[in-house]
Design a protein around this motif. Structure first.
Motif, PDB file in Angstrom:
ATOM      1  N   PRO A   1       0.816  -1.226   0.000  1.00  0.00           N
ATOM      2  CA  PRO A   1       0.000   0.000   0.000  1.00  0.00           C
ATOM      3  C   PRO A   1       0.845   1.270   0.000  1.00  0.00           C
ATOM      4  CG  PRO A   1      -0.901  -1.593   1.549  1.00  0.00           C
ATOM      5  CD  PRO A   1       0.434  -2.129   1.112  1.00  0.00           C
ATOM      6  N   ILE A   2       1.962   1.263   0.736  1.00  0.00           N
ATOM      7  CA  ILE A   2       2.848   2.424   0.755  1.00  0.00           C
ATOM      8  C   ILE A   2       3.526   2.585  -0.605  1.00  0.00           C
ATOM      9  CG2 ILE A   2       4.906   3.417   1.833  1.00  0.00           C
ATOM     10  CD1 ILE A   2       4.136   2.050   4.402  1.00  0.00           C
ATOM     11  N   ALA A   3       3.906   1.459  -1.214  1.00  0.00           N
ATOM     12  CA  ALA A   3       4.517   1.510  -2.543  1.00  0.00           C
ATOM     13  C   ALA A   3       3.554   2.110  -3.560  1.00  0.00           C
ATOM     14  CB  ALA A   3       4.945   0.107  -2.974  1.00  0.00           C
ATOM     15  N   ARG A   4       2.285   1.730  -3.479  1.00  0.00           N
ATOM     16  CA  ARG A   4       1.282   2.268  -4.408  1.00  0.00           C
ATOM     17  C   ARG A   4       1.153   3.786  -4.249  1.00  0.00           C
ATOM     18  NH1 ARG A   4      -2.855  -0.494  -2.789  1.00  0.00           N
ATOM     19  NH2 ARG A   4      -3.622   1.072  -1.341  1.00  0.00           N
ATOM     20  N   GLN A   5       1.052   4.229  -3.009  1.00  0.00           N
ATOM     21  CA  GLN A   5       0.908   5.667  -2.761  1.00  0.00           C
ATOM     22  C   GLN A   5       2.148   6.448  -3.210  1.00  0.00           C
ATOM     23  OE1 GLN A   5       1.124   7.017   1.374  1.00  0.00           O
ATOM     24  NE2 GLN A   5      -0.647   8.318   1.000  1.00  0.00           N
ATOM     25  N   THR A   6       3.317   5.924  -2.870  1.00  0.00           N
ATOM     26  CA  THR A   6       4.562   6.600  -3.256  1.00  0.00           C
ATOM     27  C   THR A   6       4.715   6.654  -4.769  1.00  0.00           C
ATOM     28  OG1 THR A   6       5.613   5.823  -1.216  1.00  0.00           O
ATOM     29  CG2 THR A   6       7.069   6.590  -2.977  1.00  0.00           C
ATOM     30  N   GLY A   7       4.382   5.558  -5.443  1.00  0.00           N
ATOM     31  CA  GLY A   7       4.489   5.524  -6.895  1.00  0.00           C
ATOM     32  C   GLY A   7       3.560   6.523  -7.567  1.00  0.00           C
ATOM     33  N   MET A   8       2.353   6.661  -7.048  1.00  0.00           N
ATOM     34  CA  MET A   8       1.409   7.622  -7.618  1.00  0.00           C
ATOM     35  C   MET A   8       1.929   9.048  -7.454  1.00  0.00           C
ATOM     36  SD  MET A   8      -2.189   5.947  -6.268  1.00  0.00           S
ATOM     37  CE  MET A   8      -3.118   7.410  -6.717  1.00  0.00           C
ATOM     38  N   LEU A   9       2.460   9.355  -6.270  1.00  0.00           N
ATOM     39  CA  LEU A   9       2.951  10.706  -6.008  1.00  0.00           C
ATOM     40  C   LEU A   9       4.200  11.020  -6.833  1.00  0.00           C
ATOM     41  CD1 LEU A   9       2.435  10.861  -2.133  1.00  0.00           C
ATOM     42  CD2 LEU A   9       1.152  12.113  -3.888  1.00  0.00           C
ATOM     43  N   MET A  10       4.988   9.986  -7.177  1.00  0.00           N
ATOM     44  CA  MET A  10       6.159  10.209  -8.017  1.00  0.00           C
ATOM     45  C   MET A  10       5.761  10.551  -9.447  1.00  0.00           C
ATOM     46  SD  MET A  10       9.264   7.576  -8.886  1.00  0.00           S
ATOM     47  CE  MET A  10      10.606   8.052  -9.984  1.00  0.00           C
TER      48      MET A  10
END
Length: 441
Positions: free
Chosen positions: A104-113
């Motif tokens: 879930p953290i990877a998904r959020q970080t990837g979207m923000l990148m």
């Protein structure tokens, strides 16, 4: 690519197993290995296709110079872009160390990148003048901030689902395909989108394509990947408290010297963003020429990936890290000797192969210098070390290029790369095949 052959469990009992990531359920890993292998492959392939249009030392520096008309401001913009990645790796590592699941953290970080890429594209279509320059530079800063966080999260996620002895081939395969597409796409973007100023701003259109491709890769990963729960995690603590462990991490002599080598290598990277501007002092940089140089850079990056990945799996990533630094230094020599388009194509191709080897080797080698539970913080510390120096380098490089010229800047970077080679050669031992445990100083 024969997945059935490549994904069989390899019963290697080495220190690499101890650095394979936080302790996992090995049965779960191998039961889901093919699925997770494909998820990481597609995510990395599409991510590389899109992000390399941004990371290649051609489009962004040329675009920034077109917007600002100043070598110093190009250096300042590149410095701010790198500065965005200084703090985020440590914060990201601290955020995931106590989590049993980090997807879930990877998904959020990837979207923000990926969001800043959309901002750059939209601004390029709608704005102009100083407003466009400011927004573009600000978006690059935030892109770098979340890029630093993503680098930690996604490397740890890979460490949880892909055994260490198979990561080199995975990265080699996906970089081969993704890099090949990126190389052709960069040539087409330069020769068509930028040369013809498609949609009113060919650069903005190129960055929009980057946003779409990288977003598709992230979507595929989130939908397909199956993540095991981490059996061993660190207790929750504030970032300030966790930073007190840094001296313990660097007590490992080989890891400490590896960090120093990374620091010096990033000093040697200073000239990269200015090589395309130096080329422009000798050759006319049309969109077609820019696309061709990007093709050479990304094409050699692509073709070399399988070699780097296989060699790292076979001989250890210290050897490939060292070879990449030597090749990088040689690329600078070729840049200084180039006097025509073929010479610059060879020089950029050599630099592309070298940077490819550096990225694969550094990201994988850092996993092996210590205990599994410390992987997030080691990744963060290495990333922060790189970006801290990389954020200062372009600024100093812009000043040096402005007042002394591009050639002295390239010579300076060449000397720094030679020092990094000496440090790795004499001060860093291969951790994978050592009899001593990886935590021993």
């Amino acid at each position: 690519m024969a997945l059935d052959d490549d994904l069989e469990p390899i019963g290697i009992d080495t220190n690499a197993d101890r650095a394979a990531g936080p302790v996992q359920d090995r049965a779960f890993i191998f039961a889901n290995l093919k699925r997770n292998y494909v998820a990481n492959f597609v995510h990395g392939m599409l991510g590389m296709t899109g992000f390399r249009l941004i990371y290649a030392p051609t489009f962004v520096p040329t675009y920034l110079f077109q917007l600002t008309g100043s070598t110093f401001l190009v250096g300042l913009a590149q410095a701010l872009q790198q500065a965005g990645s200084i703090v985020s790796p440590l914060r990201s590592a601290n955020a995931i160390e106590d989590k049993t699941h980090i997807l879930p953290i990877a998904r959020q970080t990837g979207m923000l990148m990926r969001l800043p890429l959309a901002v750059i594209a939209i601004a390029g279509w709608l704005l102009g003048g100083w407003q466009l320059a400011v927004i573009t530079i600000a978006a690059l800063f935030f892109f770098a901030y979340f890029s630093g966080a993503q680098r930690v999260v996604f490397q740890v996620l890979m460490a949880k689902v892909i055994p260490l002895e198979q990561r080199g081939r995975l990265q080699g395969y996906r970089n081969l395909v993704g890099g090949g597409i990126a190389a052709l796409l960069s040539w087409w973007a330069g020769a068509t989108l930028i040369e013809n100023n498609v949609l009113g701003n060919g650069y903005a259109t190129t960055f929009a394509i980057s946003f779409v491709l990288t977003s598709l890769g992230l979507t595929f990963l989130v939908l397909l990947l199956r993540e095991p729960a981490a059996v061993a995690t660190r207790p929750t603590m504030r970032l300030r408290e966790r930073l007190r462990d840094v001296p313990r991490l660097t007590a490992n002599r080989d890891y400490r010297n590896f960090l120093i080598a990374q620091l010096v290598a990033m000093t040697g990277r200073t000239a990269i963003a200015f090589c395309i501007l130096y080329t422009g002092t000798i050759l006319p940089l049309s969109g077609a020429t820019l696309g061709l140089i990007s093709l050479a850079f990304l094409g050699m990056d692509t073709l070399s990936n399988l070699v780097w990945g296989y060699a790292g799996d076979r001989f250890g990533f210290r050897a490939t890290f060292l070879a990449a630094l030597v090749l990088w230094a040689f690329g600078y020599v070729l840049m200084l000797l180039a006097a025509s388009e073929p010479g610059f194509l060879v020089a950029f191709g050599t630099l592309g192969a070298a940077i490819s080897g550096y990225m694969i080797s550094a990201q994988t080698l850092v996993l092996e210098f210590g205990s599994a539970e410390d992987i997030p913080m080691r990744l963060a510390l290495s990333t922060t070390t790189e970006t801290a120096v990389a954020s200062i380098g372009p600024l100093l490089g812009g000043l040096l290029a402005t007042y002394a010229g591009f050639r002295p800047l390239i010579v300076f970077s060449l000397a720094a790369m030679c020092v990094a080679v000496a440090i790795v050669l004499f001060k860093v031992r291969e951790p994978r095949f050592r009899n001593a445990g990886p935590d021993r100083p």
